[in-house]
Design an enzyme around this catalytic site. Structure first.
Site: not given
Ligand code: FRU
Length: 492
Positions: A45, A47, A63, A107, A165
């Site tokens: 796990m 974000d 995530q 994300s 994101d």
């Molecule tokens: C932040 C990140 C985000 C990306 C995600 C990938 O922790 O690097 O920028 O979307 O994790 O898992």
């Protein structure tokens, strides 16, 4: 951990992920598992994603890589909750199974429109990051709707490799989207887009361009209004350390100010680190039905050794926090719902602290501690947690440096870290010690320690790997006084 083979032929899908979870739940070793924090059922796990309210519940996506305890092809896992303490695992929401997101569903955020729940996420294919939509009519099953911001909608010269994101919010009748990216000069940037329908977006402006992100971009922007301020959160990669701030390899910051969304200009009045501990990243917020702003964040940090991986899982979330702005500072306190889970109260008042004070019935690792210290004449005064033999974790006030220190160097497990990070075992913050007093509220949950100082003026969050459960107060170079202490078991 022995796991069953994830997927034949290398294709991912939400149903395959859910079958895999069911078949492998028992293979996760429970030894460091939290009891009241969100963790992946199996696997990895990072974000929090899409944190929001829909269909009468609060939703937390995250995530997720089900098939092993390390970062890989990103899915969106899904939990729901009524109270931010008890969480229900829902079917996996997104898998990297489309042409535009075959290398990951990164994300993003969620938004409710016309009674439907939309997920806005970063679709990754090769070196291209674009923003996509998915929709649900029941809050459980999601249908992908495809890319809504392709790479050619990036401003000229901005690389398509770092554009991610999306945080969507509504203001003044329009939808706005903040995304992390890089400027044409490779500075970390936050980009603003505008839409009337979630499907068609126009670039407005760079809300921020900043060379202090020395190793990448601003990840995971978030935005809300609170107590008369506009508040922007973001997680810059490689933010330069300033004195005791921004010591992690990636930081999370807040900006208080005024946001002119039509021009895409954020006038910053205050900027600071959100949490002064080791393990806090990529925070997201939602508004509760009763008007609170609640924040959640990943309780881990990139480029570190993850001791729970050997048990079949990695990563968890902080205990969600209520936010407030007071005296130009962001205050954070645990969600009040946690107080419903307090058991076996123990109280002490007016105890002189010397070299070593153990208090009857004050021990444990699934507990809440609330106490006020009169710092007395001590040079160092504080508490040892997770104590066993030589091993402990210390939270204390250091008079010489006038800081509160979180020291996990003696916990007995080494956290190796990136060469650019000074260390992964000691952090400190400055707080006010008016009238020579300091108050702390500490939550332990098997392998975590979250410290709230002076009613949420500063927080320090860290994972702890230890099998000790002893607790001792200590004062060095003088004496101090424990004005009062309340301890509760937290049982969920
Ligand atoms: C932040 C990140 C985000 C990306 C995600 C990938 O922790 O690097 O920028 O979307 O994790 O898992």
């Amino acid at each position: 951990m022995k796991t069953k083979t994830p997927v034949s032929g290398g294709s991912y899908g939400t149903k395959i992920a859910d079958l895999y979870i069911v078949h492998n739940l028992a293979a996760v070793n429970g030894s460091s598992r939290h009891t009241y924090h969100v963790m992946p059922p199996v696997g990895w796990m990072n974000d929090p994603n899409g944190f929001g309210e829909a269909f009468g519940k609060y939703h937390l996506f995250y995530q997720f890589y089900p098939y092993g305890p390390s970062w890989d092809s990103m899915h969106w896992g899904h939990y729901t909750t009524e109270d931010f303490v008890k969480w229900k695992l829902e079917p996996t929401a997104l898998a990297p199974d489309g042409a535009d997101d075959c290398d990951g569903c990164f994300s993003g955020s969620s938004v409710v429109k016309d009674g439907k729940l939309y997920l806005v996420y970063t679709s990754v294919a090769g070196d291209r990051q674009t923003q996509s939509l998915a929709v649900s009519e029941d809050g459980v099953h999601f249908e992908k709707l495809g890319v809504v911001i392709p790479s050619d909608q990036l401003p000229k010269g901005c690389p398509k490799t770092d554009f991610r994101d999306p945080k969507v919010f509504r203001r003044g009748g329009s939808y706005f989207l903040l995304a992390g990216g890089l400027s044409e000069k490779n500075e970390g940037a936050i980009l603003l887009y505008r839409s009337e329908d979630l499907f068609h977006w126009t670039f407005v402006n760079f809300v921020r361009k900043d060379a202090r992100t020395t190793r990448g971009t601003y990840e995971c922007p978030d935005f809300f209004e609170l107590d008369g301020y506009d508040v922007l959160l973001a997680s810059p990669q490689g933010y330069k350390t300033e004195d005791w701030r921004y010591e992690n390899v990636q930081s999370s910051i807040y900006l208080l100010g005024k946001f002119d969304e039509t021009r895409g200009v954020f006038e910053t009045a205050v900027e600071d680190e959100i949490d002064g501990g080791f393990d806090f990243y990529a925070p997201q917020t939602l508004q509760t039905r009763d008007g609170r702003t609640v924040m959640i964040a990943w309780m881990q940090m990139w480029q570190r050794f993850f001791p729970t991986a050997k048990h079949g899982w990695t990563g968890s979330m902080i205990l969600p926090r209520e936010l407030a702005v007071k005296d130009g500072k962001l205050y954070q306190n645990p969600v009040r719902e946690i107080e419903r889970y307090r058991w076996n109260p123990v109280h002490f008042g007016n105890v002189t602290i010397g070299n070593r004070n153990e208090l009857t019935k004050v021990n444990g690792t699934r507990i809440e501690l609330c106490f006020t210290l009169d710092l007395g004449t001590a040079q160092r005064v504080g508490i040892k947690l997770y104590q066993k033999g030589e091993h402990d974790v210390r939270i204390y006030y250091d008079r010489e440096r006038d800081r509160v220190v979180f020291d996990r160097s003696r916990m007995g497990v080494e956290i190796t870290h990136d060469a650019e990070e000074k260390d992964a075992v000691i952090r400190s913050v400055k707080v006010s010690t008016e009238r020579n007093m300091l108050s702390m509220r500490i939550f332990l949950d098997v392998s975590s320690c979250e410290v709230f100082l002076n009613g949420g003026e500063r927080t320090m969050t860290g994972n702890v790997y230890s099998d000790g459960d002893g607790i001792t107060f200590f004062a060095e170079g003088g004496t101090a006084r424990l004005v009062c202490l309340d301890k509760y078991d937290i049982v969920v």
